[in-house]
Design a protein around this motif. Structure first.
Motif, PDB file in Angstrom:
ATOM      1  N   ARG A  52       5.555   7.962   5.235  1.00 35.36           N
ATOM      2  CA  ARG A  52       4.284   7.404   5.731  1.00 35.36           C
ATOM      3  C   ARG A  52       4.249   5.939   5.362  1.00 35.36           C
ATOM      4  O   ARG A  52       4.543   5.558   4.234  1.00 35.36           O
ATOM      5  CB  ARG A  52       3.112   8.127   5.078  1.00 35.36           C
ATOM      6  CG  ARG A  52       2.936   9.517   5.579  1.00 35.36           C
ATOM      7  CD  ARG A  52       1.586  10.044   5.112  1.00 35.36           C
ATOM      8  NE  ARG A  52       1.507  11.449   5.395  1.00 35.36           N
ATOM      9  CZ  ARG A  52       1.297  12.370   4.472  1.00 35.36           C
ATOM     10  NH1 ARG A  52       1.111  12.037   3.225  1.00 35.36           N
ATOM     11  NH2 ARG A  52       1.250  13.642   4.816  1.00 35.36           N
ATOM     12  N   GLU A  54       1.439   3.666   5.543  1.00 34.98           N
ATOM     13  CA  GLU A  54       0.214   3.506   4.756  1.00 34.98           C
ATOM     14  C   GLU A  54       0.013   2.144   4.106  1.00 34.98           C
ATOM     15  O   GLU A  54      -0.573   2.024   3.047  1.00 34.98           O
ATOM     16  CB  GLU A  54       0.133   4.598   3.685  1.00 34.98           C
ATOM     17  CG  GLU A  54       0.089   5.991   4.286  1.00 34.98           C
ATOM     18  CD  GLU A  54       0.050   7.088   3.247  1.00 34.98           C
ATOM     19  OE1 GLU A  54       0.363   6.857   2.072  1.00 34.98           O
ATOM     20  OE2 GLU A  54      -0.297   8.211   3.649  1.00 34.98           O
ATOM     21  N   GLY A  55       0.547   1.080   4.716  1.00 37.43           N
ATOM     22  CA  GLY A  55       0.323  -0.261   4.191  1.00 37.43           C
ATOM     23  C   GLY A  55       1.008  -0.552   2.871  1.00 37.43           C
ATOM     24  O   GLY A  55       0.684  -1.528   2.207  1.00 37.43           O
ATOM     25  N   GLN A  56       1.965   0.278   2.494  1.00 36.01           N
ATOM     26  CA  GLN A  56       2.672   0.082   1.227  1.00 36.01           C
ATOM     27  C   GLN A  56       3.610  -1.120   1.307  1.00 36.01           C
ATOM     28  O   GLN A  56       4.123  -1.459   2.359  1.00 36.01           O
ATOM     29  CB  GLN A  56       3.503   1.319   0.886  1.00 36.01           C
ATOM     30  CG  GLN A  56       2.702   2.593   0.742  1.00 36.01           C
ATOM     31  CD  GLN A  56       3.624   3.761   0.489  1.00 36.01           C
ATOM     32  OE1 GLN A  56       4.090   3.933  -0.622  1.00 36.01           O
ATOM     33  NE2 GLN A  56       3.894   4.543   1.525  1.00 36.01           N
ATOM     34  N   PRO A 112       3.325  -1.084   8.025  1.00 38.86           N
ATOM     35  CA  PRO A 112       2.059  -0.871   8.736  1.00 38.86           C
ATOM     36  C   PRO A 112       1.178   0.181   8.054  1.00 38.86           C
ATOM     37  O   PRO A 112       1.675   1.049   7.339  1.00 38.86           O
ATOM     38  CB  PRO A 112       2.512  -0.378  10.108  1.00 38.86           C
ATOM     39  CG  PRO A 112       3.917  -0.817  10.243  1.00 38.86           C
ATOM     40  CD  PRO A 112       4.485  -0.845   8.866  1.00 38.86           C
ATOM     41  N   LYS A 113      -0.129   0.090   8.303  1.00 41.44           N
ATOM     42  CA  LYS A 113      -1.072   1.025   7.685  1.00 41.44           C
ATOM     43  C   LYS A 113      -1.027   2.401   8.327  1.00 41.44           C
ATOM     44  O   LYS A 113      -1.452   3.382   7.728  1.00 41.44           O
ATOM     45  CB  LYS A 113      -2.489   0.471   7.744  1.00 41.44           C
ATOM     46  CG  LYS A 113      -2.656  -0.719   6.844  1.00 41.44           C
ATOM     47  CD  LYS A 113      -4.081  -1.179   6.782  1.00 41.44           C
ATOM     48  CE  LYS A 113      -4.107  -2.383   5.854  1.00 41.44           C
ATOM     49  NZ  LYS A 113      -5.408  -2.860   5.551  1.00 41.44           N
ATOM     50  N   THR A 114      -0.534   2.487   9.551  1.00 39.17           N
ATOM     51  CA  THR A 114      -0.422   3.781  10.222  1.00 39.17           C
ATOM     52  C   THR A 114       1.009   3.966  10.697  1.00 39.17           C
ATOM     53  O   THR A 114       1.781   3.012  10.761  1.00 39.17           O
ATOM     54  CB  THR A 114      -1.373   3.863  11.431  1.00 39.17           C
ATOM     55  OG1 THR A 114      -1.015   2.839  12.359  1.00 39.17           O
ATOM     56  CG2 THR A 114      -2.820   3.716  11.016  1.00 39.17           C
TER      57      THR A 114
END
Length: 185
Positions: A52, A54-56, A112-114
């Motif tokens: 994922r 998730e903006g990491q 990206p966040k998604t």
């Protein structure tokens, strides 16, 4: 698949005295137990996994040490399989091969966040390190002792005394000596 070479297994007097079929089965079961204990595979192979985003800023790959980073793609969270993933230039990424930590080189860039990040890479050991092989031999010997100790009996009762033996090697405790050898992995 056993993490132990046949020649290394034969150095154990207990394993050398067994039939090839029994020795192979014990070593395969012990290898699986060692990998489960460490939460990763040790054999060097090419892998593809998704994480994922998730903006990491970075994340750990499931296996290491990493020897080759082949491709990284950003997979949109559209749910539409026809939307192509976007390839990331590997030169923009930094990889700590020993631990499998992957991040962008530019400290201000995040994934990206998604969506997901699909990573194709080669990781694992070739050959398998000696301490891992020794731990697997310890586990296999312990499994053999456990089976021999029960004589194939699952449960027995004598008067008021009752004992129940493990039905499966997978429920067996990892020998402390093996756990110590695997602790660094």
């Amino acid at each position: 698949m056993s993490l132990v070479t046949e020649n290394r297994a034969l150095l154990s007097l207990q394993l050398a005295a067994m039939s090839l079929e029994l020795r192979t089965a014990l070593l395969e079961a012990a290898s699986e137990m060692a990998e489960r204990y460490c939460g990763r595979s040790f054999v060097k192979v090419e892998r593809t996994e998704e994480h994922r985003a998730e903006g990491q800023y970075g994340f750990m790959l499931n296996c290491f040490p990493v020897t080759v980073l082949t491709a990284v793609h950003l997979v949109p969270a559209t749910g539409d399989e026809t939307v192509d993933a976007v390839e990331v230039d590997i030169a923009e990424l930094s990889l700590v091969a020993e631990t499998g930590f992957l991040e962008y080189r530019a400290r201000n860039m995040a994934f990206p966040k998604t969506g997901k990040v699909r990573v194709k890479y080669t990781a694992g050991f070739d050959p398998i390190p000696g301490p891992i092989q020794s731990a697997v031999i310890e586990i296999a010997a312990s499994m053999a002792d456990s089976e021999a100790g029960s004589g194939g009996v699952i449960q027995e009762k004598m008067g008021t005394y009752s004992v129940r033996y493990s039905e499966r090697a997978s429920s067996m405790q990892l020998p402390s000596s093996a756990a110590g050898m695997l602790a660094v992995y």
